[in-house]
Every structure is written in C-alpha cells, then in structure tokens.
Motif scaffolding. Structure first.
Motif, short mmCIF file in Angstrom:
data_model
loop_
_atom_site.label_atom_id
_atom_site.label_comp_id
_atom_site.label_asym_id
_atom_site.label_seq_id
_atom_site.Cartn_x
_atom_site.Cartn_y
_atom_site.Cartn_z
N PRO A 164 2.41 4.45 -2.66
CA PRO A 164 2.34 5.00 -4.01
C PRO A 164 3.64 4.79 -4.76
O PRO A 164 4.72 4.76 -4.16
CB PRO A 164 2.08 6.50 -3.76
CG PRO A 164 2.62 6.75 -2.40
CD PRO A 164 2.39 5.48 -1.62
N VAL B 262 -2.57 5.75 -6.74
CA VAL B 262 -2.97 4.36 -6.55
C VAL B 262 -4.09 4.07 -7.54
O VAL B 262 -4.49 4.94 -8.31
CB VAL B 262 -3.47 4.10 -5.11
CG1 VAL B 262 -2.33 4.11 -4.12
CG2 VAL B 262 -4.55 5.10 -4.71
N TYR B 263 -4.57 2.83 -7.53
CA TYR B 263 -5.68 2.43 -8.38
C TYR B 263 -6.86 2.00 -7.51
O TYR B 263 -6.67 1.37 -6.47
CB TYR B 263 -5.28 1.28 -9.29
CG TYR B 263 -4.12 1.61 -10.21
CD1 TYR B 263 -4.32 2.35 -11.36
CD2 TYR B 263 -2.83 1.17 -9.91
CE1 TYR B 263 -3.25 2.67 -12.20
CE2 TYR B 263 -1.77 1.48 -10.74
CZ TYR B 263 -1.98 2.22 -11.89
OH TYR B 263 -0.93 2.53 -12.70
N VAL C 154 -1.79 6.56 1.59
CA VAL C 154 -2.79 5.66 1.03
C VAL C 154 -3.88 5.37 2.06
O VAL C 154 -5.05 5.23 1.72
CB VAL C 154 -2.13 4.35 0.55
CG1 VAL C 154 -3.17 3.41 -0.05
CG2 VAL C 154 -1.07 4.65 -0.49
N LEU D 65 -8.16 -0.48 -2.92
CA LEU D 65 -7.08 0.32 -3.47
C LEU D 65 -5.83 -0.54 -3.60
O LEU D 65 -5.60 -1.43 -2.79
CB LEU D 65 -6.76 1.51 -2.57
CG LEU D 65 -7.78 2.64 -2.44
CD1 LEU D 65 -7.24 3.72 -1.51
CD2 LEU D 65 -8.11 3.24 -3.79
N SER D 66 -5.01 -0.25 -4.61
CA SER D 66 -3.77 -0.99 -4.80
C SER D 66 -2.76 -0.11 -5.49
O SER D 66 -3.12 0.83 -6.22
CB SER D 66 -4.00 -2.26 -5.63
OG SER D 66 -2.79 -2.94 -5.89
N ILE D 67 -1.47 -0.40 -5.31
CA ILE D 67 -0.42 0.35 -6.01
C ILE D 67 -0.20 -0.22 -7.40
O ILE D 67 0.53 0.37 -8.20
CB ILE D 67 0.91 0.33 -5.23
CG1 ILE D 67 1.42 -1.11 -5.09
CG2 ILE D 67 0.77 1.02 -3.89
CD1 ILE D 67 2.86 -1.18 -4.57
N TYR E 45 0.81 -1.22 0.00
CA TYR E 45 0.00 0.00 0.00
C TYR E 45 0.84 1.27 0.00
O TYR E 45 0.71 2.13 0.85
CB TYR E 45 -0.93 0.02 1.21
CG TYR E 45 -2.27 -0.60 0.94
CD1 TYR E 45 -3.07 -0.14 -0.10
CD2 TYR E 45 -2.73 -1.64 1.73
CE1 TYR E 45 -4.30 -0.72 -0.36
CE2 TYR E 45 -3.97 -2.22 1.47
CZ TYR E 45 -4.74 -1.75 0.43
OH TYR E 45 -5.96 -2.31 0.19
#
Length: 263
Positions: A44, A147-148, A249, A165-167, A42
C-alpha cells in the motif's frame, strides 16, 4: 535469462521468476518479464493516517452521492465535523480515482495518442454470455493504506471473469486483468470501459483490436453507461470491504477473492 523467461508461462509464472536478491533491480526485472511493477511489489502507498480516514469517508460518500463533486463532498464532510479544504478534497479524489458522475460537455482533450471510442451499448439487447464485457477500477481502503481493484464483468451473467489488485492504476495492471479474462473465457463481441487513460492507451486498446473486439466507452462522467459495474462496486464495498480492515495486501486479495467467487 529474464528476456528468455518473458516468453514462457503465464503472468503468475513470470512473477515467480522475480529474484529480489538479484543485481538487476526489481523494476527492471518486471519490465523485462513484461509484468507490471505494481503487481510485483503489492504494497500500500504510504499516506498520512488523517488522509486515509478522510479517503475512507469519501469512498462511502461517493457511493451514496455519485453526482457530488469536490465542493459538495467538502460540505458533507464539514457537516460531519471534518474541517478540510476543497483543494485537499480534490487531491484525495484524484488519488482515489473518483470524480463526480454526471454528463457534461467535453471541455478537455484526451491524452496525446489516446483515442476515445463511441458508446456502443445504447439500445442494445444483452441476451447471452460473451456478448458484452465491461471493466472498471475502484479504490479499496485498508487498515493502513489502500490498493486498487480492477474487474472484468460479463454484462449478461454479471459474472466476474477476472480481477486484480495493484498499488497503482497503471495501464499494465489493467492489460493483465484483460488478458486473464481472455485466456480463461474466450472473447466478447463488445468491450466497454470508461474514458480513463488506462483504457484509452494504445497498450490496452491494441489487445482488444488484436482480438477483433469492438471497443465501447462510456460518455464522460456517465455512470449509467456502465451501471452493472457500479452495482458490483456497491456490493463489494458494503458486503465485503467495509466489514474488514485488511492488514496486508495478501489478506485483502484472499478475502476479496473469496467474496468475488461467491458473487
């Protein structure tokens, strides 16, 4: 120990088992526990500040002009005084996971082992919850990174059923989001996505097929096939993300979570 724990509890519980002081690397622990490495770290991605500024502007321009490719986006940036090459724009677009959204002949083959499924929703009347779910991923800018965000949305109610959320845009992050929705809300008759490699891979489609869910995929570059998710992204960006400058994040996750609960 880790292999035994991989069969116990949900994803959140398994994440809690990660021991950052253990001799076994975090990547290996995540693999054995069957959770995505991105969801553990987690953090960026380190990207130059100048690129981050351009990416934030590209994100807004893509929402306003979803049909714009790298050539048009470069022109729009140039009109604002931003000097940047088309190749650089294309590189940033790939990193963000965006492309021009319009129907065009299919000139590329899917990745080896990835099957493209037909679009099943044309002309279908959506009348009840759990009839059709859809899923997509979008880029989320932060103060110093990005992030996505992935969501599963019910087409009938417009309710966000699960999100993460994920990097990275890796398949495991998408599979976990899907599994969260199935665990919390049962299963839909039809599940619709775009043709991204995260959704066409065997790990993702196997979860759907194993639950007896019909798989539907958008036409290449056809944003209207998944219009309700596109509307969600517009709301998330203008009503939440663009009003913030997430420092971490965890801050982004908490703030976006509050917004999605409201949405």
């Amino acid at each position: 120990f880790f292999r035994r724990c991989a069969h116990q509890g949900g994803i959140a519980e398994r994440k809690a088992m990660i021991d950052r002081e253990h001799d076994l690397s975090i990547t290996k622990q995540a693999e054995v526990l069957q959770i995505s490495r991105g969801s553990v770290y987690y953090l960026p991605r380190p990207v130059p500040d100048a690129d981050l500024a351009v990416m934030r502007r590209l994100d807004r321009l893509h929402l306003e002009f979803p049909f714009a490719g790298s050539r048009m986006l470069r022109g729009l940036l140039a009109a604002e005084g931003c000097k940047i090459g088309r190749r650089h724009v294309k590189t940033l677009m790939r990193r963000m996971g965006i492309e021009a959204l319009y129907r065009r002949p299919r000139t590329t083959k899917p990745e080896p082992g990835h099957k493209i499924y037909p679009y099943l929703l044309r002309g279908m009347e959506i009348t009840r919850p759990n009839q059709v779910w859809a899923m997509d991923i979008t880029y989320i800018p932060m103060a110093r990174g990005f992030v996505y965000l992935a969501v599963v949305l019910d087409w009938a109610t417009r309710r966000v059923l699960s999100w993460r959320l994920s990097i990275t845009m890796e398949a495991a992050f998408c599979v976990e989001t899907l599994e969260d929705a199935l665990a919390l809300h049962g299963r839909p008759d039809v599940f619709n996505t775009d043709q991204g490699s995260q959704f066409t891979g065997a790990d993702f489609t196997a979860v759907l097929a194993g639950n007896g869910i019909a798989i539907s995929m958008d036409g290449k570059g056809a944003w209207r096939d998944n219009v309700f998710v596109e509307r969600l992204w517009r709301s998330v960006k203008y009503e939440e993300v663009y009003l913030r400058a997430y420092e971490t994040v965890s801050e982004a996750r908490d703030s976006i979570g509050r917004y999605l609960d409201f949405y």
